[in-house]
Each structure stands twice: as structure tokens, then as C-alpha cells.
Design a protein around this motif. Structure first.
Motif, PDB file in Angstrom:
ATOM      1  N   ARG A 175       3.885  20.368  -8.662  1.00  0.00           N
ATOM      2  CA  ARG A 175       3.519  19.021  -8.199  1.00  0.00           C
ATOM      3  C   ARG A 175       3.692  18.028  -9.338  1.00  0.00           C
ATOM      4  O   ARG A 175       3.216  18.248 -10.450  1.00  0.00           O
ATOM      5  CB  ARG A 175       2.066  18.994  -7.716  1.00  0.00           C
ATOM      6  N   GLN A 176       4.388  16.927  -9.058  1.00  0.00           N
ATOM      7  CA  GLN A 176       4.534  15.875 -10.044  1.00  0.00           C
ATOM      8  C   GLN A 176       3.270  15.023 -10.102  1.00  0.00           C
ATOM      9  O   GLN A 176       2.477  14.995  -9.157  1.00  0.00           O
ATOM     10  CB  GLN A 176       5.737  14.989  -9.712  1.00  0.00           C
ATOM     11  N   HIS A 177       3.090  14.308 -11.205  1.00  0.00           N
ATOM     12  CA  HIS A 177       1.893  13.497 -11.391  1.00  0.00           C
ATOM     13  C   HIS A 177       1.732  12.443 -10.310  1.00  0.00           C
ATOM     14  O   HIS A 177       0.610  12.112  -9.912  1.00  0.00           O
ATOM     15  CB  HIS A 177       1.936  12.812 -12.766  1.00  0.00           C
ATOM     16  N   SER A 178       2.842  11.909  -9.823  1.00  0.00           N
ATOM     17  CA  SER A 178       2.783  10.821  -8.848  1.00  0.00           C
ATOM     18  C   SER A 178       2.506  11.293  -7.428  1.00  0.00           C
ATOM     19  O   SER A 178       2.279  10.462  -6.540  1.00  0.00           O
ATOM     20  CB  SER A 178       4.091  10.027  -8.872  1.00  0.00           C
ATOM     21  N   TRP A 179       2.523  12.597  -7.196  1.00  0.00           N
ATOM     22  CA  TRP A 179       2.304  13.122  -5.851  1.00  0.00           C
ATOM     23  C   TRP A 179       0.824  13.371  -5.610  1.00  0.00           C
ATOM     24  O   TRP A 179       0.102  13.825  -6.519  1.00  0.00           O
ATOM     25  CB  TRP A 179       3.060  14.437  -5.652  1.00  0.00           C
ATOM     26  N   PRO A 180       0.348  13.140  -4.381  1.00  0.00           N
ATOM     27  CA  PRO A 180      -1.031  13.470  -4.041  1.00  0.00           C
ATOM     28  C   PRO A 180      -1.293  14.974  -4.184  1.00  0.00           C
ATOM     29  O   PRO A 180      -0.369  15.779  -4.135  1.00  0.00           O
ATOM     30  CB  PRO A 180      -1.147  13.035  -2.581  1.00  0.00           C
ATOM     31  N   GLU A 181      -2.540  15.322  -4.372  1.00  0.00           N
ATOM     32  CA  GLU A 181      -2.900  16.735  -4.466  1.00  0.00           C
ATOM     33  C   GLU A 181      -2.513  17.457  -3.175  1.00  0.00           C
ATOM     34  O   GLU A 181      -2.539  16.896  -2.092  1.00  0.00           O
ATOM     35  CB  GLU A 181      -4.402  16.874  -4.720  1.00  0.00           C
ATOM     36  N   GLU A 250       6.492  15.826 -16.855  1.00  0.00           N
ATOM     37  CA  GLU A 250       6.769  15.458 -15.467  1.00  0.00           C
ATOM     38  C   GLU A 250       5.862  16.180 -14.474  1.00  0.00           C
ATOM     39  O   GLU A 250       5.542  15.652 -13.414  1.00  0.00           O
ATOM     40  CB  GLU A 250       8.230  15.756 -15.128  1.00  0.00           C
ATOM     41  N   ALA A 252       2.452  17.925 -13.117  1.00  0.00           N
ATOM     42  CA  ALA A 252       0.995  17.889 -13.247  1.00  0.00           C
ATOM     43  C   ALA A 252       0.393  19.286 -13.133  1.00  0.00           C
ATOM     44  O   ALA A 252      -0.546  19.622 -13.852  1.00  0.00           O
ATOM     45  CB  ALA A 252       0.405  16.990 -12.166  1.00  0.00           C
TER      46      ALA A 252
END
Length: 300
Positions: A175-181, A250, A252
Motif C-alpha cells: 500500500r502506498q502512503h496516499s492510499w486509504p488503509e 513510496e 507505507a
């Protein structure tokens, strides 16, 4: 385990559009086809009018009496020329390829992915990369030419996307930082100058999660006009015992998921199912990532 291959053609690779390459430089044919041609209007976000499950196409003649230098020729469908133009002011029910998801048919996939990629390139190609002189659209939008006759062609950025598995029942998703959990997908990255696709897979995986991979196998490809990429899908073998290290900033988080967990996530829908309480959500059908994961999940 069985040989891992795609169980179908990725959605955006199923285009049935006749690209009619021989027509692009034929001014007479383009002129003759313009009076009955259809025009797709695309805004700066890649959105189009999409109503009752179909693209809304205007009459090209309403834009101009002859082929417009601002429009790009996409191809021919049923004898009718198809063009696209950037229109930042279009109104109505708007969506893009991601929003269409399962409703997009093979013709729409080809028309829209081509239109968005071409228009995105034109937005950035107004000046020659060698000497900075202005360029104008040529060959019905399939090149740009300087006053001195130097011609440039649409740029495509190759990127790899890879499913990393352990040779058994587990797959590595991130999962990227900008994506929701709860929103996870495959690892991906752009190919660098002087780099092969396989070495790119090795480098990107190592940089993003710290895992060494082997047995890299090509699966398939699809256009990805966000803004103008070509996604090349792979699978590779990794070791779940190797510590995960997120060195390039990049990613998370990343985890090894079982095939049962992936199957459950696929059945739950896609990223649009946020808020349902699902622990894991996966990309929609518009992405080759979905096709790759469905193919891996289907293995016994």
C-alpha cells in the motif's frame, strides 16, 4: 505449482478499434471522412461524457468545417472516422476509465485509452525537446513537427508491475502512503534508461520492499494512459522470510497474504468497496493488476 499465466486478456488490451494507420497521412481521406466523423471530447482530467453505458460522441463537423489541428484521429469504426479533442469545459455525466470499471466494452477501451494518451502527450509536446522551437500537430495528431521539418512522435513510458509469490500459497501486496488503509496492490515502477524489463522488476522490488526476487516471468501488458504509460506485467518468486524494508519511501506497508485472503478480497469487489469493513481491497477490473491477481488466485 502450475505454471502461472494470465487467465484472460487485460481489459484495456482488448481494443477492437481499427487504428487505420494508413489514413493518418492521407489528407484527402481525412477530409472526406470528416463530414460524418464522430468526436470525443476529453477534459483535462481524462473525463468524458458517459451516459447509459456508452461514450457520448458529437458530430465532428460541429467543431470545425474540416479536420481540426487541435483534434487527434483515433481510427475507424464501422466506416466512421473517430476523433478526439481536449475540451476543458464539457458538462454532463462525466467519468474516466477508472470510473467505468466493468461497464467498459472493448471498443470503448481502445477509443478512450488512445484518446487520453495522445491528448496527454500533445499537452506536453508544444516545443521540440532538442532545440526548444515550437511544434504543431501533424499526421492527424500522431506526430508534431517543427517549422524546420523535425518530427517527434508520441512518447510512451514503459512501467513494470509484478506479482511476487512464494511458490505456494502466499503473495506480497503493498500500500502506498496516499492510499486509504486496506487498499493494496502489486508493486510497480517505471523502467529506467539502459535497463531491461527484468532488471527493472528486480530493482523496483528491492527498492520498494527490500525483497530479492527470482524466476521472473512475463505475463502480459496493457496501455495505462495515466498519463501515457504501458504497463508490462510479470510474476516473480520471493522469500517471505526476508525482512521487508521500505527504503525508497513510496510504500507505507506491505504484507504476505494467503490465496484464500486474496480470493475473499476479489469476491468483495474492488477499491470502491471502502467502508464495508473488508480487511483487504484490491484494484478494479480496469487495471492489469486485477487480471494478474485473479489468475494467481484461480490456481489450485
Amino acid at each position: 505449482m502450475p505454471v502461472f499465466q494470465l487467465n484472460g486478456v487485460p481489459l484495456l488490451s482488448r481494443s477492437v478499434l481499427d487504428r487505420a494507420e494508413e489514413t493518418r497521412g492521407d489528407a484527402q481521406a481525412l477530409q472526406e471522412g470528416w463530414s460524418e466523423a464522430k468526436l470525443l471530447r476529453v477534459n483535462a482530467r481524462g473525463q468524458v461524457r458517459f451516459e447509459e453505458g456508452a461514450l457520448v460522441l458529437d458530430k465532428a463537423i460541429e467543431l470545425s468545417p474540416e479536420p481540426s489541428p487541435e483534434a487527434v484521429f483515433l481510427g475507424i469504426d464501422g466506416g466512421v472516422h473517430l476523433w478526439a479533442v481536449r475540451d476543458r469545459d464539457i458538462q454532463g455525466s462525466l467519468t474516466d476509465l477508472r470510473g467505468m470499471s466493468n461497464t467498459v466494452d472493448d471498443l470503448t477501451a481502445g477509443v478512450l485509452s488512445t484518446a487520453v494518451a495522445l491528448l496527454n502527450w500533445h499537452d506536453k509536446a508544444g516545443f521540440n525537446s532538442a532545440d526548444g522551437t515550437a511544434t504543431t500537430s501533424s499526421k492527424a495528431g500522431w506526430s508534431r513537427t517543427t517549422e524546420g521539418g523535425y518530427e517527434e512522435f508520441p512518447r510512451i513510458d514503459p512501467a513494470v508491475i509484478c506479482l511476487i509469490h512464494d511458490g505456494g500459497d502466499r503473495v506480497l501486496l503493498a500500500r502506498q502512503h496516499s492510499w486509504p488503509e486496506t487498499l493494496f496492490s502489486l508493486l510497480a515502477g517505471f523502467v529506467e534508461a539502459g535497463e531491461s524489463l527484468e532488471r527493472c522488476v528486480e530493482r523496483e522490488v528491492k527498492e520498494e520492499v527490500g525483497v530479492d526476487v527470482q524466476d521472473i516471468s512475463y505475463l502480459g501488458s496493457q496501455p495505462w494512459p495515466f498519463p501515457r504509460s504501458l504497463m508490462l506485467g510479470f510474476s516473480a518468486l520471493g522469500d517471505p522470510a526476508q525482512p521487508l524494508v521500505f527504503s525508497d519511501g513510496e510504500i507505507a506497508e506491505a504484507h504476505w497474504f494467503t490465496r484464500a485472503e486474496v480470493r475473499e478480497a476479489l469476491s468483495a469487489g474492488d477499491w470502491s468497496a471502502q467502508g464495508t469493513g473488508a480487511r483487504l481491497l484490491l484494484p478494479g477490473s480496469i487495471s492489469i493488476a486485477r487480471t494478474i491477481m485473479e489468475s494467481w488466485a484461480a490456481l489450485d
